[in-house]
Design an enzyme around this catalytic site. Structure first.
Site, PDB file in Angstrom:
ATOM      1  N   SER A 150       0.828  -1.205   0.000  1.00 40.56           N
ATOM      2  CA  SER A 150       0.000   0.000   0.000  1.00 40.56           C
ATOM      3  C   SER A 150       0.865   1.259   0.000  1.00 40.56           C
ATOM      4  O   SER A 150       1.613   1.500  -0.925  1.00 40.56           O
ATOM      5  CB  SER A 150      -0.962  -0.034   1.194  1.00 40.56           C
ATOM      6  OG  SER A 150      -1.922   0.981   1.101  1.00 40.56           O
ATOM      7  N   ASP A 305      -2.873   6.667  -3.352  1.00 42.53           N
ATOM      8  CA  ASP A 305      -1.627   6.108  -2.859  1.00 42.53           C
ATOM      9  C   ASP A 305      -1.155   5.063  -3.870  1.00 42.53           C
ATOM     10  O   ASP A 305      -1.818   4.818  -4.881  1.00 42.53           O
ATOM     11  CB  ASP A 305      -1.807   5.559  -1.437  1.00 42.53           C
ATOM     12  CG  ASP A 305      -2.720   4.343  -1.384  1.00 42.53           C
ATOM     13  OD1 ASP A 305      -3.531   4.177  -2.325  1.00 42.53           O
ATOM     14  OD2 ASP A 305      -2.641   3.583  -0.410  1.00 42.53           O
ATOM     15  N   ASP A 307      -1.073   1.826  -4.332  1.00 45.21           N
ATOM     16  CA  ASP A 307      -1.909   0.721  -4.813  1.00 45.21           C
ATOM     17  C   ASP A 307      -3.335   1.165  -5.101  1.00 45.21           C
ATOM     18  O   ASP A 307      -4.196   0.352  -5.413  1.00 45.21           O
ATOM     19  CB  ASP A 307      -1.899  -0.462  -3.839  1.00 45.21           C
ATOM     20  CG  ASP A 307      -2.613  -0.174  -2.532  1.00 45.21           C
ATOM     21  OD1 ASP A 307      -2.548   0.983  -2.065  1.00 45.21           O
ATOM     22  OD2 ASP A 307      -3.224  -1.098  -1.962  1.00 45.21           O
ATOM     23  N   ASP A 309      -5.828   2.311  -3.328  1.00 46.46           N
ATOM     24  CA  ASP A 309      -7.002   2.038  -2.498  1.00 46.46           C
ATOM     25  C   ASP A 309      -7.362   3.224  -1.615  1.00 46.46           C
ATOM     26  O   ASP A 309      -8.420   3.227  -0.995  1.00 46.46           O
ATOM     27  CB  ASP A 309      -6.828   0.754  -1.677  1.00 46.46           C
ATOM     28  CG  ASP A 309      -5.733   0.829  -0.622  1.00 46.46           C
ATOM     29  OD1 ASP A 309      -4.917   1.770  -0.658  1.00 46.46           O
ATOM     30  OD2 ASP A 309      -5.683  -0.068   0.245  1.00 46.46           O
TER      31      ASP A 309
END
Length: 578
Positions: A150, A305, A307, A309
């Protein structure tokens, strides 16, 4: 553990490690004689929990590496075969982001699943986390795996697991999987097929491009206004992550033509060259976005961000200055927008947030007759609660959020979705534009009706085993000596979530204050920190400006923060640590 014991553990690891790179790395550590480094690498196994795995890349059981992922995947595969009877028919989705070693870890996972007789639905290229969550549902898979860390720094990677309901795993599955992992053979004995063999046996199945189109179609249907805008100027950054191409396509298809990309951060790059900590909340992370927005005179800044999400949002104030909205402000705006302006045909609309997010969404939901829940920190709890109430009561989940920039509109995914949320926020901004309002003007409408909530968070870091003891001492100090007031505000109720009375047991303590305020304390689940969350409610007087009410609220909030930290000092918090 003494030096001899550490070296014996390291030698045993070397004999079982299938990766030449981490073998060489560990041999270098042994040759250096750095016992502190060695002790950290072998302090224990990287813990598999409700977020799967996450840790620093490197050799050893307390690091993210190919040996750990192979054993983890074998344990997960065997647990699935023991609990999901048709897993060998339905398969498991495997995706990855652009971080270091993500490609190798994802390939290892797919090849271990294949060796266990479980088809792997593998994304052939980089994929954002919400697309993997979507694929788990769309392909009716028994589970999903996303290789990502992440928004962590570049030296990290992770392994995130979705259950067959499309949500992240929660108890008892986390403990069940961990138990199966503990019984897996050494990593070099874990069987895996080659990609060629897995393809030939029909156990490696490339996820088709049509799935991405289906995802875009689904998030486009989440829009409320649905008309796009040629005049609304939008800046977008992917933060060196994997959301860029998807966000571009979504905004273009939605009719937003005046979009400007932060070019320096648009292409996936796991080294994150322009930011040390690729989290939009961190100081400096939005500097390039701000510079681009000022250059093109943007009305709106959207940031994912790495990734994709999470979502961060900046908007223009009346003075012309760009302001970053808090996670709570974005959550309240989106929640109110989809609830009030969305389809009126909904029966039993349902909103969910967490015990450390603002209480304002709950006030809105109750006044407007919507079902509402507060759950533990972590989006896994939001998604699983939504699924549970849909199944038991027939509610319709419309929105969920956590203050750490995680949002989910509707049931396209069962996890936070920074791409879908960004698209709906752009839709909200375009709707405001047609009304002759700004986004902040819309927020003011909500605040005048439901109150102005001011919030803040303070984190204190205490590393190592000694730090963990400090954090435990603070929490237990509050439990032994509960305050009757925090500064000028009486405590009207105490919620100790460790007792597990309403939610699963969690080491969180909340003090509800007279007048609608709240202070919440909890240790971080991923970092050596204790976190304090503060909120107060202000009621705007007739004719009073929002700015004046906010200034008054912020002054009261600062007094509350100072008073609570003084109480924490009395209960064992050192003067250092921030």
């Amino acid at each position: 553990m003494d030096a001899t014991g550490l070296k014996e553990k390291a030698e045993a690891w070397l004999r079982a490690d299938p990766d030449a790179a981490t073998v060489a790395e560990l041999r270098d550590v042994l040759a250096s004689g750095d016992l502190a480094d060695l002790a950290d690498r072998f302090a224990g196994d990287l813990e598999f929990g409700t977020a799967g795995l996450r840790g620093v890349l490197g050799a050893g059981p307390n690091r993210m590496n190919r040996a750990v992922v192979r054993r983890t995947t074998a344990g997960l595969a065997r647990y699935l075969k023991a609990t999901v009877p048709d897993v060998t028919t339905r398969g498991v989705v495997v995706g990855r982001d652009g971080r270091k070693l993500s490609a190798e870890l994802a390939e290892d996972a797919a090849c271990v699943f294949a060796a266990e007789g479980i088809p792997a639905h593998v994304f052939p290229s980089l994929a954002p986390t919400p697309l993997v969550a979507f694929a788990t549902l769309h392909l009716n898979a028994a589970a999903g795996v996303m290789v990502t860390a992440s928004h962590n720094p570049p030296e990290y990677n992770g392994y995130k697991v979705y259950w067959e309901n499309g949500a992240q795993i929660i108890p008892p599955h986390d403990k069940g999987i961990a138990d199966f992992i503990s019984r897996v053979e050494p990593a070099n004995q874990v069987e895996l097929l080659t990609p060629t063999e897995a393809h030939a046996r029909g156990l490696w199945r490339d996820v088709p491009d049509s799935l991405g189109d289906a995802y875009l179609d689904a998030i486009l249907k989440l829009r409320v206004h649905g008309r796009g805008s040629d005049s609304l100027s939008i800046v977008y950054t992917a933060m060196h992550g994997v959301g860029g191409v998807w966000m571009e396509r979504a905004l273009e298809r939605a009719g937003f033509s005046n979009v400007h990309l932060v070019a320096e951060q648009h292409q996936p790059d796991g080294t994150f060259p322009t930011v040390r900590f690729p989290n939009p909340e961190e100081p400096g992370a939005m500097d390039l976005s701000l510079a681009t927005a000022e250059r093109v005179k943007a009305d709106l800044v959207l940031a994912n961000d790495p990734d994709a999400d999470r979502l961060a949002v900046m908007v223009r104030e009346g003075s012309g200055k760009l302001r970053m909205l808090t996670g709570n402000e974005v959550g309240v705006l989106l929640g109110h927008y989809v609830l009030v302006q969305g389809p009126t045909r909904r029966s039993k609309p349902h909103l969910v947030t967490t015990i450390v997010s603002s209480t304002q969404l709950g006030d809105i939901a109750r006044e407007l007759g919507a079902a509402y829940d507060e759950v533990l920190t972590g989006f896994k709890w939001i998604a699983n609660r939504a699924v549970e109430r849909e199944r038991q009561e027939g509610t319709q989940f419309v929105f969920g959020y956590e203050e750490a920039l995680g949002y989910c509109v509707g049931a396209v995914t069962r996890d936070k979705d920074g791409i879908g949320a960004a698209l709906v926020f752009a839709d909200l901004a375009a709707w405001c534009e047609t009304r002759g309002k700004t986004v902040l003007g819309y927020l003011e409408e909500i605040q005048r009706r439901f109150g102005l909530y001011v919030s803040a968070q303070r984190n204190f870091t205490f590393p190592g085993a000694e730090g963990a003891q400090v954090i435990a001492r603070i929490m237990e100090g509050f439990r032994r000596s509960l305050p009757s007031r925090v500064g000028e505000l009486p405590v009207r109720n105490v919620l100790d979530y460790k007792k597990g009375e309403r939610l699963p047991p969690s080491n969180v303590l909340a003090l509800e204050l007279e007048g609608g305020g709240r202070v919440t304390a909890r240790p971080s689940g991923t970092e050596p920190k204790i976190k304090y969350y503060f909120e107060l409610k202000e009621t705007l007087a007739t004719g009073e400006s929002v700015e004046a009410a906010r200034a008054r609220g912020q002054a009261r909030l600062q007094k509350l923060i100072d008073a609570f930290i003084a109480l924490a000092r009395e209960r064992g918090q050192p003067e250092v640590g921030a």
